[in-house]
Motif scaffolding. Structure first.
Motif, short mmCIF file in Angstrom:
data_model
loop_
_atom_site.label_atom_id
_atom_site.label_comp_id
_atom_site.label_asym_id
_atom_site.label_seq_id
_atom_site.Cartn_x
_atom_site.Cartn_y
_atom_site.Cartn_z
N LEU A 53 3.35 42.91 59.16
CA LEU A 53 3.39 41.64 59.88
C LEU A 53 3.16 40.46 58.93
N GLU A 54 2.28 40.64 57.96
CA GLU A 54 2.00 39.58 56.99
C GLU A 54 3.22 39.30 56.12
N LEU A 110 -10.72 38.72 56.77
CA LEU A 110 -9.40 39.19 57.18
C LEU A 110 -8.47 38.03 57.51
N LEU A 111 -9.00 37.00 58.13
CA LEU A 111 -8.16 35.84 58.45
C LEU A 111 -7.64 35.16 57.18
N LYS A 112 -8.46 35.15 56.13
CA LYS A 112 -8.02 34.59 54.84
C LYS A 112 -7.01 35.51 54.17
N GLN A 113 -7.22 36.82 54.31
CA GLN A 113 -6.33 37.79 53.67
C GLN A 113 -4.98 37.87 54.37
N ILE A 155 0.80 37.42 68.86
CA ILE A 155 0.08 38.69 68.75
C ILE A 155 -1.15 38.59 69.65
N VAL A 156 -1.30 39.53 70.54
CA VAL A 156 -2.46 39.53 71.44
C VAL A 156 -3.17 40.88 71.35
N PHE A 157 -4.43 40.87 71.72
CA PHE A 157 -5.23 42.09 71.69
C PHE A 157 -5.53 42.55 73.12
N SER A 158 -5.63 43.85 73.25
CA SER A 158 -5.97 44.42 74.55
C SER A 158 -6.99 45.55 74.34
N PRO A 194 -3.18 35.30 56.50
CA PRO A 194 -3.02 33.98 57.16
C PRO A 194 -1.85 33.93 58.13
N LYS A 195 -0.75 34.63 57.81
CA LYS A 195 0.40 34.62 58.70
C LYS A 195 0.10 35.37 60.00
N VAL A 196 -0.61 36.45 59.87
CA VAL A 196 -1.00 37.21 61.06
C VAL A 196 -1.96 36.37 61.90
N ALA A 197 -2.90 35.69 61.23
CA ALA A 197 -3.85 34.83 61.93
C ALA A 197 -3.13 33.73 62.70
N ALA A 198 -2.07 33.16 62.09
CA ALA A 198 -1.29 32.10 62.75
C ALA A 198 -0.58 32.66 63.98
N ARG A 199 -0.06 33.88 63.89
CA ARG A 199 0.61 34.51 65.04
C ARG A 199 -0.38 34.75 66.19
#
Length: 286
Positions: free
Chosen positions: A86-87, A165-168, A181-184, A170-175
């Motif tokens: 994803l990144e 992890l958010l720093k590592q 991207i959502v969590f369940s 960043p693209k995933v964090a933006a999604r």
């Protein structure tokens, strides 16, 4: 003449009979005395059988812990693989993920179904769903053989917005921020453990509904608290932690320390013990 012959014969018979009876009594006594070694032998057999059963239980628990740890690390590998893709801007192939899961199942790594990701079809506006288990970290930390190890669920760390992890990623964090991207939450426990999870502890607040301060009322409260500890608490804790017996130890302690104590002291200690259980086993409480 006949009488002279008969009397010695009678005496001889009587003596012989007495000796025979005495011999039987001695044999009976010896038989009774011989029981003790058999009792000792059976005691040793029972002790060895008990030790064998305990070892089998410990081995079973160890194998379960090992399976849990192995499955936990398998999830981390798959999480990292998907997050790395994803990144890089690659949408993972759901078929590839399922193949990866199935190959693990064939190797007996997973003995029940998991759904870790839900990847939408191409050109779909539906978000990528990542399933995480909120209890995974707690469960690992509570296993005695895992204590002291810095285990952290990779997916759960993202869900909790881990700074590193958010720093590592960043693209995933933006999604995640934009809802692509959502969590369940989903329990990854086996069906057996799910059934076990139904049994949870709940503070017996209903026992305190009676405001009557009479001796009878206090005795009833003390008895109900003790019953809750020895029955419900003991059952749930033993199911999750079969090796220890903290409730039995507490009951022995109470018997020694509160044998002649007032009813107020008994109530106070039992409430404190319940509070102690809430601190020691937070994962077992509703």
């Amino acid at each position: 003449m006949k009488l002279r012959v008969f009397i010695p014969f009678l005496l001889t018979s009587f003596i012989t009979f007495s000796q025979h009876e005495q011999k039987e009594m001695i044999n009976l006594f010896d038989s009774i005395q011989a029981i003790e070694p058999y009792e000792q032998l059976y005691s040793k057999i029972n002790k060895l059988s008990s030790e064998k059963k305990n070892q089998q239980n410990e081995l079973h628990q160890l194998l379960e812990n090992y399976q849990t740890l192995k499955e936990f690390f398998f999830r981390q590998v798959l999480y990292r693989k998907v997050f790395d893709q994803l990144e890089l801007g690659i949408i993972p192939d759901s078929l590839e993920i399922e193949t990866y899961l199935n190959s693990a199942k064939n190797e007996s790594w997973i003995d029940y179904h998991w759904t870790l990701f839900e990847i939408p079809k191409l050109n779909s506006k539906a978000p990528i769903i990542i399933f995480v288990d909120s209890n995974s970290d707690t469960i690992l930390k509570e296993y005695s053989i895992f204590k002291g190890y810095p285990f952290t669920d990779f997916g759960l760390a993202f869900y909790k917005e881990d700074t590193l992890l958010l720093k590592q990623y960043p693209k995933v964090a933006a999604r995640i921020k934009t809802g692509k991207i959502v969590f369940s939450m989903q329990s990854f426990a086996s069906p057996i453990h799910l059934k076990m999870q139904i049994m949870m502890l709940e503070f017996p607040s209903k026992l305190f509904t009676n405001t009557n301060k009479s001796i009878t009322s206090k005795n009833m409260l003390a008895d109900n608290l003790l019953s809750w500890i020895s029955d419900q608490a003991a059952l749930v804790i033993k199911r999750y932690y079969p090796k220890g017996d903290i409730v039995a130890n507490y009951l022995k302690l109470e018997k020694e320390k509160l044998a002649n104590a007032s009813i107020d002291k008994k109530i106070d200690l039992r409430i404190k013990f319940i509070e102690f259980l809430k601190i020691k086993y937070p994962e077992l409480w509703k």
